[in-house]
Design a protein around this motif. Structure first.
Motif, PDB file in Angstrom:
ATOM      1  N   TYR A  26       0.898  -1.245  -0.003  1.00  0.00           N
ATOM      2  CA  TYR A  26      -0.096  -0.006  -0.044  1.00  0.00           C
ATOM      3  C   TYR A  26       0.817   1.246  -0.109  1.00  0.00           C
ATOM      4  CZ  TYR A  26      -3.724  -3.312   1.319  1.00  0.00           C
ATOM      5  OH  TYR A  26      -4.629  -4.275   1.634  1.00  0.00           O
ATOM      6  N   PRO A  27       0.349   2.463  -0.532  1.00  0.00           N
ATOM      7  CA  PRO A  27       1.213   3.572  -0.481  1.00  0.00           C
ATOM      8  C   PRO A  27       1.057   4.468   0.656  1.00  0.00           C
ATOM      9  CG  PRO A  27      -0.839   3.809  -1.772  1.00  0.00           C
ATOM     10  CD  PRO A  27      -0.893   2.667  -1.322  1.00  0.00           C
ATOM     11  N   ALA A  28       1.964   5.142   0.974  1.00  0.00           N
ATOM     12  CA  ALA A  28       1.680   6.050   2.171  1.00  0.00           C
ATOM     13  C   ALA A  28       2.493   7.381   1.817  1.00  0.00           C
ATOM     14  CB  ALA A  28       2.432   5.394   3.517  1.00  0.00           C
ATOM     15  N   GLU A  29       1.797   8.329   2.184  1.00  0.00           N
ATOM     16  CA  GLU A  29       2.479   9.672   1.894  1.00  0.00           C
ATOM     17  C   GLU A  29       2.043  10.705   2.910  1.00  0.00           C
ATOM     18  OE1 GLU A  29       0.663  11.382  -1.669  1.00  0.00           O
ATOM     19  OE2 GLU A  29      -1.547  10.450  -1.169  1.00  0.00           O
ATOM     20  N   ILE A  30       2.671  11.908   2.808  1.00  0.00           N
ATOM     21  CA  ILE A  30       2.801  12.959   3.892  1.00  0.00           C
ATOM     22  C   ILE A  30       3.087  14.369   3.296  1.00  0.00           C
ATOM     23  CG2 ILE A  30       3.803  11.437   5.890  1.00  0.00           C
ATOM     24  CD1 ILE A  30       6.374  12.940   5.196  1.00  0.00           C
ATOM     25  N   SER A  31       2.086  15.045   3.640  1.00  0.00           N
ATOM     26  CA  SER A  31       2.461  16.314   3.317  1.00  0.00           C
ATOM     27  C   SER A  31       3.160  17.357   4.645  1.00  0.00           C
ATOM     28  CB  SER A  31       1.253  17.082   2.908  1.00  0.00           C
ATOM     29  OG  SER A  31       1.432  18.361   2.395  1.00  0.00           O
ATOM     30  N   VAL A  32       4.473  17.835   3.878  1.00  0.00           N
ATOM     31  CA  VAL A  32       5.062  18.306   5.242  1.00  0.00           C
ATOM     32  C   VAL A  32       5.995  19.507   4.682  1.00  0.00           C
ATOM     33  CG1 VAL A  32       7.073  16.829   4.945  1.00  0.00           C
ATOM     34  CG2 VAL A  32       6.821  17.907   7.050  1.00  0.00           C
ATOM     35  N   THR A  33       5.974  20.673   5.484  1.00  0.00           N
ATOM     36  CA  THR A  33       6.737  21.816   5.138  1.00  0.00           C
ATOM     37  C   THR A  33       7.768  22.146   6.170  1.00  0.00           C
ATOM     38  OG1 THR A  33       5.161  23.245   6.203  1.00  0.00           O
ATOM     39  CG2 THR A  33       4.832  22.742   3.608  1.00  0.00           C
ATOM     40  N   ASP A  34       8.665  22.963   6.008  1.00  0.00           N
ATOM     41  CA  ASP A  34       9.656  23.393   6.883  1.00  0.00           C
ATOM     42  C   ASP A  34       9.640  24.718   6.845  1.00  0.00           C
ATOM     43  OD1 ASP A  34      12.169  22.387   8.768  1.00  0.00           O
ATOM     44  OD2 ASP A  34      12.812  24.126   7.652  1.00  0.00           O
ATOM     45  N   PRO A  35       9.579  25.601   7.688  1.00  0.00           N
ATOM     46  CA  PRO A  35       9.464  27.135   8.068  1.00  0.00           C
ATOM     47  C   PRO A  35      10.780  27.586   7.580  1.00  0.00           C
ATOM     48  CG  PRO A  35       8.846  26.211   9.996  1.00  0.00           C
ATOM     49  CD  PRO A  35       9.277  24.936   9.246  1.00  0.00           C
ATOM     50  N   ASP A  36      11.937  26.867   7.733  1.00  0.00           N
ATOM     51  CA  ASP A  36      13.445  27.624   7.251  1.00  0.00           C
ATOM     52  C   ASP A  36      13.689  27.067   5.869  1.00  0.00           C
ATOM     53  OD1 ASP A  36      13.566  28.800  10.122  1.00  0.00           O
ATOM     54  OD2 ASP A  36      13.293  26.739  10.379  1.00  0.00           O
ATOM     55  N   ASN A  37      12.929  26.167   5.221  1.00  0.00           N
ATOM     56  CA  ASN A  37      13.324  25.526   3.946  1.00  0.00           C
ATOM     57  C   ASN A  37      14.554  24.518   4.085  1.00  0.00           C
ATOM     58  OD1 ASN A  37      11.143  26.779   2.431  1.00  0.00           O
ATOM     59  ND2 ASN A  37      12.516  28.519   2.417  1.00  0.00           N
ATOM     60  N   ASP A  38      14.766  23.979   5.163  1.00  0.00           N
ATOM     61  CA  ASP A  38      15.680  22.965   5.452  1.00  0.00           C
ATOM     62  C   ASP A  38      15.430  21.709   4.747  1.00  0.00           C
ATOM     63  OD1 ASP A  38      16.995  24.641   7.264  1.00  0.00           O
ATOM     64  OD2 ASP A  38      15.992  23.760   8.941  1.00  0.00           O
ATOM     65  N   LYS A  39      16.338  21.025   4.256  1.00  0.00           N
ATOM     66  CA  LYS A  39      16.281  19.916   3.580  1.00  0.00           C
ATOM     67  C   LYS A  39      15.988  18.562   4.625  1.00  0.00           C
ATOM     68  CE  LYS A  39      18.622  16.474   0.822  1.00  0.00           C
ATOM     69  NZ  LYS A  39      20.165  15.933   0.292  1.00  0.00           N
ATOM     70  N   LEU A  40      14.677  18.108   4.339  1.00  0.00           N
ATOM     71  CA  LEU A  40      14.021  17.112   5.129  1.00  0.00           C
ATOM     72  C   LEU A  40      14.323  15.649   4.621  1.00  0.00           C
ATOM     73  CD1 LEU A  40      10.427  18.840   5.354  1.00  0.00           C
ATOM     74  CD2 LEU A  40      12.457  19.048   6.776  1.00  0.00           C
ATOM     75  N   THR A  41      14.392  14.818   5.801  1.00  0.00           N
ATOM     76  CA  THR A  41      14.571  13.320   5.667  1.00  0.00           C
ATOM     77  C   THR A  41      13.459  12.811   6.512  1.00  0.00           C
ATOM     78  OG1 THR A  41      16.211  13.302   7.411  1.00  0.00           O
ATOM     79  CG2 THR A  41      17.154  13.409   4.959  1.00  0.00           C
ATOM     80  N   THR A  42      12.914  11.548   5.932  1.00  0.00           N
ATOM     81  CA  THR A  42      11.984  10.975   6.683  1.00  0.00           C
ATOM     82  C   THR A  42      12.372   9.561   6.992  1.00  0.00           C
ATOM     83  OG1 THR A  42      10.383  12.170   5.403  1.00  0.00           O
ATOM     84  CG2 THR A  42       9.519  10.210   6.423  1.00  0.00           C
ATOM     85  N   ARG A  43      12.078   9.141   8.320  1.00  0.00           N
ATOM     86  CA  ARG A  43      12.404   7.718   8.693  1.00  0.00           C
ATOM     87  C   ARG A  43      10.815   7.152   8.985  1.00  0.00           C
ATOM     88  NH1 ARG A  43      14.878  10.631  12.632  1.00  0.00           N
ATOM     89  NH2 ARG A  43      13.849   9.586  14.338  1.00  0.00           N
ATOM     90  N   TRP A  44      10.813   6.111   8.582  1.00  0.00           N
ATOM     91  CA  TRP A  44       9.348   5.109   8.438  1.00  0.00           C
ATOM     92  C   TRP A  44       9.542   3.956   9.511  1.00  0.00           C
ATOM     93  CZ3 TRP A  44       5.502   7.152   5.358  1.00  0.00           C
ATOM     94  CH2 TRP A  44       5.873   7.915   4.196  1.00  0.00           C
ATOM     95  N   GLU A  45       8.707   3.583  10.304  1.00  0.00           N
ATOM     96  CA  GLU A  45       9.026   2.773  11.187  1.00  0.00           C
ATOM     97  C   GLU A  45       7.236   1.989  11.350  1.00  0.00           C
ATOM     98  OE1 GLU A  45      11.339   1.874  15.354  1.00  0.00           O
ATOM     99  OE2 GLU A  45       9.953   3.463  15.402  1.00  0.00           O
ATOM    100  N   LEU A  46       7.247   0.787  11.518  1.00  0.00           N
ATOM    101  CA  LEU A  46       6.274  -0.071  11.332  1.00  0.00           C
ATOM    102  C   LEU A  46       6.137  -0.929  12.859  1.00  0.00           C
ATOM    103  CD1 LEU A  46       4.005  -1.484   8.597  1.00  0.00           C
ATOM    104  CD2 LEU A  46       4.036  -2.760  10.963  1.00  0.00           C
ATOM    105  N   LEU A  47       5.329  -0.523  13.762  1.00  0.00           N
ATOM    106  CA  LEU A  47       5.358  -1.342  15.028  1.00  0.00           C
ATOM    107  C   LEU A  47       4.026  -1.905  15.293  1.00  0.00           C
ATOM    108  CD1 LEU A  47       6.497   1.318  17.473  1.00  0.00           C
ATOM    109  CD2 LEU A  47       7.957  -0.262  16.250  1.00  0.00           C
ATOM    110  N   PRO A  48       3.920  -3.353  16.007  1.00  0.00           N
ATOM    111  CA  PRO A  48       2.827  -3.988  16.457  1.00  0.00           C
ATOM    112  C   PRO A  48       2.167  -2.809  17.233  1.00  0.00           C
ATOM    113  CG  PRO A  48       4.693  -5.226  16.232  1.00  0.00           C
ATOM    114  CD  PRO A  48       5.162  -3.884  16.322  1.00  0.00           C
ATOM    115  N   GLU A  49       0.787  -2.764  17.390  1.00  0.00           N
ATOM    116  CA  GLU A  49       0.154  -2.162  18.520  1.00  0.00           C
ATOM    117  C   GLU A  49       0.413  -2.539  19.906  1.00  0.00           C
ATOM    118  OE1 GLU A  49      -2.252   0.858  20.020  1.00  0.00           O
ATOM    119  OE2 GLU A  49      -2.022   0.306  17.856  1.00  0.00           O
ATOM    120  N   SER A  50       0.778  -1.683  20.883  1.00  0.00           N
ATOM    121  CA  SER A  50       1.272  -2.099  22.093  1.00  0.00           C
ATOM    122  C   SER A  50       0.349  -2.801  22.800  1.00  0.00           C
ATOM    123  CB  SER A  50       1.729  -0.813  22.872  1.00  0.00           C
ATOM    124  OG  SER A  50       2.120  -1.000  24.086  1.00  0.00           O
TER     125      SER A  50
END
Length: 428
Positions: free
Chosen positions: A341-365
């Motif tokens: 399945y596809p996952a997507e986010i919409s994110v901005t940075d107030p300072d226009n910094d270069k962004l990196t994303t970490r994804w993590e999948l966990l079982p429900e606690s």
């Protein structure tokens, strides 16, 4: 002439100076509450002192740099170091005192256990009462949570009386879970030795002034825990997974709720935001303002603004949306085992910094506790999320049916982060 006496004189003078300096450093700073302007003011050393605090002993240097002035602990563990570190930074400490909790098995009908507890606390108070960083004593934490025996309040008052006998310089309070008429009535009746009450409220923070007034409590109070909407307060999925706000949604409610209550109510002498650190409670991101690596989310920016009146020069990324399989969290997402399945986010940075994303999948606690008791972090499931861009990934649903969460951490390279998660259910 006694020449040996002359030789030792400089050493005696040095010892005298050193002892005098140490004594000066260990002089307590008196705290008191006075009635003023239809409300109450906390005085420390005779000067008004509004508590701009955080719960926990992590990142105290950042707390100071961002405009905070105090920390709160839950017990006296490492008390000397905590007080010394705070003093070195110009911070104060509301020192928690560990008190037996009924839900953990403490029996307030056992006079021997109550007496032993009082004696243990006596030693703790004697040890730290004169430290100049000490602001107040907090007797126990949420003693009213899931309790039945009102004798706990007799013990609280006995502890408060003992503290005042040993330490006339500092305030004494107890931390309550929420605001409840029964507990306020008990405290008014049974705990006259308390100087003020402390309440711990999350989603309902904005209504605290009205709630406290409605109970008939007309003395001062502080808020010793407040934060995001609690896991027991917000929406739940049909499979009973609590829905967590994104870090950006949290930032908005922290600001609005603080300004509506703590900042406005003249009976409130300040607060301690929760949590100045990271912990696992329902999720690894729900209550902490930092990640495990020490990255700061958008709430920290808000706290700096609330404490100092200034926003940080470099601000955290702002998350607009997060979708899995094209659906938002409140669409209640069901996935099929092993499908992608596809996952997507919409994110901005107030300072226009270069962004990196970490994804993590966990079982429900499944290690779920109450009252902030320690929980175990679920183990991440490896190799099921493939990032295709900063804002996109492909997620392979686990083969095993059950409840899971997909987490994202969007970092700006300047130790700032945006966080969010989506719970979903894998079902054939």
């Amino acid at each position: 002439m006694n020449f040996s006496a002359l030789k030792t004189l400089p050493l005696l003078i040095l010892f005298s100076i050193a002892f005098s300096t140490l004594a000066q450093k260990q002089q307590p700073v008196k705290t008191e509450i006075i009635k003023r302007d239809e409300g109450y003011t906390l005085l420390r050393g005779g000067k008004p002192y509004f508590i701009k605090g955080a719960g926990g002993t992590n990142y105290m240097d950042r707390l100071k740099a961002y405009g905070g002035n105090s920390i709160r602990t839950w017990n006296t563990t490492n008390g000397q170091k905590v007080l010394d570190d705070a003093q070195g930074l110009g911070l104060t400490v509301t020192m928690g005192i560990g008190v037996g909790i009924e839900r953990h098995g403490f029996n307030y009908d056992d006079p021997a256990a109550v007496a032993a507890q009082l004696e243990r606390i006596r030693e703790e108070v004697l040890k730290y009462k004169d430290h100049p960083a000490l602001l107040a004593w907090g007797i126990g934490n949420e003693l009213n949570l899931e309790y039945k025996n009102p004798k706990v309040w007799d013990a609280v008052n006995e502890i408060a009386e003992m503290i005042h006998q040993l330490d006339p310089n500092h305030l004494v309070t107890t931390m309550l879970a929420g605001i409840n008429q029964r507990e306020i009535d008990y405290i008014k009746e049974k705990c006259p030795a308390l100087d003020l009450i402390s309440v711990q409220v999350y989603g309902g923070l904005a209504s605290v002034p009205d709630q406290i007034k409605a109970t008939g409590w007309d003395k001062a109070y502080m808020v010793t825990e407040w934060g995001p909407t609690g896991h027991w307060e917000g929406p739940q999925t049909p499979w009973k997974a609590s829905v967590e706000e994104t870090s950006s949604e949290k930032a908005a409610v922290y600001k609005s709720r603080y300004e509506a209550s703590i900042l406005k109510d003249k009976h409130c002498i300040g607060s301690y935001v929760f949590l100045w650190g990271q912990k696992q409670e329902r999720t690894p991101t729900w209550y902490g303002l930092f990640t495990e690596a020490g990255e700061e989310n958008e709430v920290v920016d808000v706290m700096q603004y609330l404490w100092s009146g200034k926003w940080p020069k470099n601000r955290a990324p702002h998350l607009e949306s997060f979708r899995l399989d094209g659906k938002k969290v409140l669409d209640f997402i069901y996935l099929s085992p092993g499908k992608i399945y596809p996952a997507e986010i919409s994110v901005t940075d107030p300072d226009n910094d270069k962004l990196t994303t970490r994804w993590e999948l966990l079982p429900e606690s499944t290690d779920l506790k109450t009252g902030g008791d320690r929980e175990t972090r679920p183990k991440a499931i490896p190799d099921v999320v493939k990032s295709t861009a900063v804002d996109k990934a492909m997620v392979t649903a686990p083969d095993r049916e059950g409840a899971y969460r997909l987490f994202i951490y969007v970092s700006d390279g300047n130790n700032n982060v945006a966080t969010a998660n989506i719970p979903f259910l894998v079902k054939k």
